[in-house]
Design a protein around this motif. Structure first.
Motif, mmCIF file in Angstrom:
data_model
loop_
_atom_site.group_PDB
_atom_site.id
_atom_site.type_symbol
_atom_site.label_atom_id
_atom_site.label_comp_id
_atom_site.label_asym_id
_atom_site.label_seq_id
_atom_site.Cartn_x
_atom_site.Cartn_y
_atom_site.Cartn_z
ATOM 1 N N VAL A 9 50.547 34.716 -4.546
ATOM 2 C CA VAL A 9 50.186 36.118 -4.395
ATOM 3 C C VAL A 9 48.700 36.337 -4.619
ATOM 4 O O VAL A 9 48.119 37.325 -4.155
ATOM 5 C CB VAL A 9 51.021 36.987 -5.364
ATOM 6 N N ASP A 10 48.043 35.389 -5.330
ATOM 7 C CA ASP A 10 46.610 35.510 -5.600
ATOM 8 C C ASP A 10 45.751 34.698 -4.640
ATOM 9 O O ASP A 10 44.560 34.493 -4.894
ATOM 10 C CB ASP A 10 46.306 35.056 -7.036
ATOM 11 N N ALA A 11 46.323 34.221 -3.544
ATOM 12 C CA ALA A 11 45.555 33.421 -2.589
ATOM 13 C C ALA A 11 44.381 34.231 -2.032
ATOM 14 O O ALA A 11 44.457 35.465 -1.903
ATOM 15 C CB ALA A 11 46.451 32.945 -1.455
ATOM 16 N N ASP A 12 43.306 33.546 -1.706
ATOM 17 C CA ASP A 12 42.122 34.222 -1.186
ATOM 18 C C ASP A 12 42.384 34.879 0.166
ATOM 19 O O ASP A 12 41.783 35.900 0.494
ATOM 20 C CB ASP A 12 40.971 33.217 -1.037
ATOM 21 N N TYR A 13 43.257 34.275 0.952
ATOM 22 C CA TYR A 13 43.536 34.786 2.296
ATOM 23 C C TYR A 13 45.042 34.859 2.506
ATOM 24 O O TYR A 13 45.804 34.099 1.906
ATOM 25 C CB TYR A 13 42.952 33.875 3.375
ATOM 26 N N SER A 14 45.460 35.742 3.379
ATOM 27 C CA SER A 14 46.861 35.769 3.790
ATOM 28 C C SER A 14 46.917 36.117 5.264
ATOM 29 O O SER A 14 46.070 36.834 5.790
ATOM 30 C CB SER A 14 47.650 36.788 2.958
ATOM 31 N N GLY A 15 47.923 35.591 5.955
ATOM 32 C CA GLY A 15 48.035 35.835 7.375
ATOM 33 C C GLY A 15 49.015 34.885 8.005
ATOM 34 O O GLY A 15 50.063 34.579 7.425
ATOM 35 N N PHE A 16 48.692 34.383 9.196
ATOM 36 C CA PHE A 16 49.595 33.468 9.893
ATOM 37 C C PHE A 16 48.794 32.526 10.775
ATOM 38 O O PHE A 16 47.642 32.799 11.128
ATOM 39 C CB PHE A 16 50.620 34.250 10.719
ATOM 40 N N GLN A 17 49.425 31.410 11.136
ATOM 41 C CA GLN A 17 48.805 30.398 11.980
ATOM 42 C C GLN A 17 49.782 30.062 13.104
ATOM 43 O O GLN A 17 50.887 29.577 12.858
ATOM 44 C CB GLN A 17 48.492 29.121 11.174
ATOM 45 N N SER A 18 49.388 30.341 14.340
ATOM 46 C CA SER A 18 50.247 30.088 15.486
ATOM 47 C C SER A 18 50.513 28.597 15.655
ATOM 48 O O SER A 18 49.596 27.772 15.561
ATOM 49 C CB SER A 18 49.605 30.642 16.762
#
Length: 888
Positions: free
Chosen positions: A76-85
């Motif tokens: 939850v404290d990661a620098d980035y969040s998102g997705f990778q195709s």
């Protein structure tokens, strides 16, 4: 604050379609489906099943299962969040590769998570619907690491998996998990993992992407279309490697990282410290390492310790390396442990670089999304646009001794970034000297002063400002931010003396029965009278260094991870008590304070290995100094005994004290501790502190990892603050009293102070005496201070190579008159004798008598039968040698 950033991987279709990867930063966007206390789960048939209300968090649902042996776990404290195709069925196929390392167990399964989305005509990523009632076919692949890219294929399996909704959404996206066992066991400590949806399954408008919200230190690579090239992806994906706990091998040593020297080290005798890790199931008691310099083996050394399974050990080579010449120096450490199964690479390469004297080292960001927008200081007021590096050194302002200049730095898009400031006060271009680091900019401002007690020369000095998302350094490249350079003009007042010395360093090799002298000329190049002091400070042999190469890697200890330190005023270390002969410490001046993000008890400590303390054997820890920031309900000094580098031994002494906050506290021990050749842990324990408080002071770093920066929050585990993101040493000092040992008395000066009239000079005579020293390198610093308001201090390194194992190979033999000869129990040496040394025929000293010659009578009962050489030093400094025999 989380970093908000967009990364575009651009590739044009024939019709001009654009592929984009949008990275959002909102862990708060993860929520349990429905109400906060309810969640839903899909059945295998695809129906949604409702569960009764439960107190379940998204972090718990996204966590790796208990049988995970390695992971890029959801954070939850990661620098980035998102997705990778990673969908080979897209019109423009994508395939994602995640690097990994530190997997010390066999892998027999995998769990990964993903979403389904589409890049629409408006240029936005949007959720999409697809039929998930049937299994989806994925390709799971493992590759070896070849020069930072996927190399040989180790394992590949095409697997049909059901999409399982875990009841967590990310923004508008439902998150699905996929879990499978592997047909074969995979044994890889590092490499690349690739999970991609196979072609023929994706509708034209709904694609698969891996969830990316992890703090795993690895990086990602993306392949698009038919291209064999890779694009670097900033987001590490969320994955779990599963296993039954079987380790990769029985005897396997990994060279984990290099702790020193740093990439910018430039001394003639640099310490090499390496951290090794036993990744096998068996303990290792014969770990052996080779040290190579510029393709030449310079040392083979055995680690004299037992390294337990899955534990690390920090080893300092006895052999030093020379980094003093200009250019790049190439080094390598090789693992040559007998019987090692070589599961991982058996070598670790690193380099150091020394620039040309006065040449400014390079610095710059790889990405310029965030940047410095305005800098003001003195006569400088500069507004600028984004750039990796900007040379504004033609913008100048004056600074005088005792004067303060207010530096103001404005930034753009720099959320959570650091701003570090350095001044190259002596003009050598390195920014690594004492006093060069000014501070971090807090709330846009920083006060700049010419530092005291460092070497500062008049003229133009480079002011370097580095904005970086990670901890900034003055030289080299970094991921995000900007570097800007300006110029400060340093002037010496006419009324001040001008202090200089003619010596940069002293290097000598001395046999055990010899002494050597060196003269240092102190000059006053102005007309004002000059005076100052001459002090000698020793560094103990086998002490760890305070430089490191590798970047700190956070560990999984979120509940105990210390909060970031806050800025406090620099508090100079307390003056030594008259009886103090030596101070055990790793810290420099107190600079910050640290505290815990949760909990009410902590022990901060410093660890001293026995081989280092052996140089002070017989002396006593009489008192301890500790800087306390905020008072706790309970405070005590604790000293623990020997066990290992990772765990303290039994408690030797504990003494409570009533702390004075925001100051150094001096605690005289009621039960002083006598030093031996055993390890010691010296610390300060605090209990019952308030939330958001800071317990102990720390310096500005760099941290001496595992030695000067350790903290315990309960149980047997000690954490390195640097590995938790705090690159500093605890403000903790042990004061040593008693009769000085040879290790801290081999260097003397003929004066402790001086006074020089204008335009004159004075000579300080230094004497090095190797008597009673072991065969190793000894170090000291001669610090000469002055009343020059600009250049107040010069530090001269002194290196003594003590050579106790040679000196008789070319000996001329005289008639000393030793009797009896042959001898049995005693021999007598006539004359006015100052010292006696006995060598065997291979040149090793087997007996030395220097402090009490006892009228020339020497006890030889401990010598074996054979022929020896006696070397006699007389009080008039003459020397004679003679052979004699011992019979039994």
């Amino acid at each position: 604050m989380k970093k908000i950033f967009s990364i575009l991987f651009v590739c044009l279709f024939a019709i001009g379609n654009l592929y984009s990867q949008k990275v959002v930063s909102t862990p708060a966007g993860y929520k349990v489906s429905g109400h906060d206390t309810k969640f839903y789960k899909n059945t295998p048939s695809g129906e949604r099943m409702h569960f009764a209300p439960q107190e379940v968090t998204p972090e718990e649902l996204l966590a790796c299962p208990e049988n995970s042996v390695h992971s890029g776990e959801f954070d939850v404290d990661a620098d980035y969040s998102g997705f990778q195709s990673s969908d080979q069925g897209r019109p423009l196929a994508t395939k994602f590769y995640q690097s990994f390392s530190g997997c010390y167990y066999a892998v027999n399964g995998i769990r990964f998570m993903g979403i389904f989305n589409f890049y629409n005509e408006e240029g936005d990523w949007v959720p999409c619907e697809r039929d998930l009632s049937q299994p989806l076919r994925f390709s799971v692949e493992f590759y070896r690491n070849k020069d930072g890219y996927p190399g040989d294929l180790v394992y590949k399996e095409e697997i049909a998996l059901m999409a399982n909704s875990i009841g967590v959404t990310y923004g508008e996206y439902d998150i699905y998990e996929f879990t499978t066992s592997l047909k074969e066991v995979v044994k890889m400590e590092n490499g690349f993992l690739s999970v991609s949806l196979l072609p023929g399954q994706s509708p034209a408008n709904c694609w698969f992407a891996l969830l990316a919200n992890s703090s795993v230190p690895g990086y990602g690579l993306l392949q698009m279309g038919s291209s064999e090239d890779y694009m670097v992806a900033a987001l590490p994906v969320t994955y779990c490697l599963l296993g039954n706990g079987d380790v990769l091998g029985k005897k396997a040593l990994k060279i984990n990282r290099i702790l020193s020297p740093s990439s910018t080290s430039e001394d003639k005798y640099e310490k090499v410290q390496v951290e090794v890790l036993n990744i096998g199931s068996d303990n290792i008691d014969d770990a052996t390492l080779e040290l190579w310099a510029d393709n030449e083996r310079v040392a083979t050394e055995k680690i004299h310790a037992t390294i337990k399974s899955q534990e690390t050990y920090k080893y300092t080579f006895e052999k030093r390396v020379d980094c003093s010449s200009t250019g790049v120096h190439h080094f390598e450490i090789k693992n040559v442990t007998p019987g090692d199964e070589k599961i991982v690479d058996d070598y670790y390469k690193f380099t150091t670089t020394k620039g040309t004297e006065g040449e400014i080292c390079e610095s710059g960001a790889e990405d310029i999304y965030e940047y410095i927008s305005q800098v003001t200081i003195g006569d400088i007021d500069n507004t600028s646009e984004k750039s990796s590096y900007s040379d504004y050194s033609d913008m100048k302002t004056k600074i005088l001794p005792g004067e303060s200049l207010l530096l103001t730095v404005k930034t753009k898009n720099a959320y959570g970034d650091y701003i570090g400031v350095w001044v190259d006060w002596n003009g050598n271009g390195s920014f690594n000297d004492s006093g060069d680091f000014m501070s971090y900019v807090i709330k846009d401002t920083l006060t700049i002063n010419i530092p005291q007690n460092v070497t500062v020369t008049p003229g133009e000095k480079r002011l370097r400002i580095v904005l970086s998302y990670d901890t900034p350094t003055p030289c080299g490249s970094y991921a995000y931010g900007e570097t800007e350079d300006y110029t400060l003009i340093v002037e010496r007042p006419e009324s001040s003396p001008a202090f200089s010395v003619d010596t940069k360093y002293i290097d000598a090799t001395i046999k055990g029965y010899e002494s050597k002298s060196n003269d240092i000329v102190i000059k006053n190049d102005n007309n004002t009278d000059m005076s100052g002091t001459v002090n000698i400070k020793y560094a103990l042999p086998y002490s760890p260094n305070n430089r490191h190469i590798t970047k700190a890697t956070p560990v999984e200890a979120k509940q105990y991870k210390p909060k970031m330190s806050k800025r406090v005023a620099i508090n100079r270390a307390p003056s030594a008590q008259p009886e103090t002969q030596f101070v055990l410490n790793y810290d420099k001046e107190n600079y910050t304070a640290v505290g815990l993000s949760s909990g009410t008890e902590a022990t901060y400590a410093t660890y001293y290995p026995g081989e280092m303390l052996a140089n002070l054997k017989g002396m006593t820890i009489s008192s301890v100094d500790v800087f306390v920031e905020d008072a706790s309900e309970y405070s005590s000094i604790v000293i623990y005994g020997e066990k290992s580098q990772l765990t303290n031994g039994e408690l030797i002494t504990e003494q409570t004290f009533v702390p004075v906050p925001k100051s150094w506290n001096h605690i005289v021990l009621e039960n002083p501790v006598t030093l031996s050749d055993k390890d010691l842990w010296i610390g300060a324990k605090f209990k019952g502190f308030k939330p958001n408080s800071y317990q102990i002071g720390s310096d500005a770093g760099p941290a001496i990892r595992g030695f000067g920066d350790i903290v315990n929050v309960g149980g047997s585990t000690w954490w390195s603050l640097a590995d938790l993101g705090m690159d500093s040493n605890n403000s903790l000092r042990a004061n040593i009293t008693g009769e000085r040992t040879p290790a801290i008395s081999w260097l003397t000066a003929d004066k402790s102070g001086y006074s020089i009239t204008g335009a004159n000079s004075e000579t300080v005579k230094l004497t090095m005496n190797a008597t009673d020293l072991k065969t190793t390198l000894y170090e000291a610093i001669v610090e000469i201070t002055s009343n020059d308001i600009l250049n107040q201090s010069v530090k001269i390194p002194v290196y003594l190579n003590s050579d106790q194992n040679s000196g008789v190979e070319n000996t001329q033999y005289d008639i000393v008159g030793v009797y009896p000869n042959p001898a049995n129990d005693y021999i007598t040496v006539p004359g006015d004798v100052a010292g006696i040394y006995v060598f065997n025929l291979t040149g090793n000293i087997v007996k030395a008598v220097t402090s009490s010659v006892n009228n020339g009578v020497i006890d030889i009962k401990d010598l074996n039968e054979g022929i020896y050489i006696i070397s006699v030093i007389y009080k008039d400094n003459t020397r004679k040698n003679q052979k004699f025999s011992v019979i039994r």
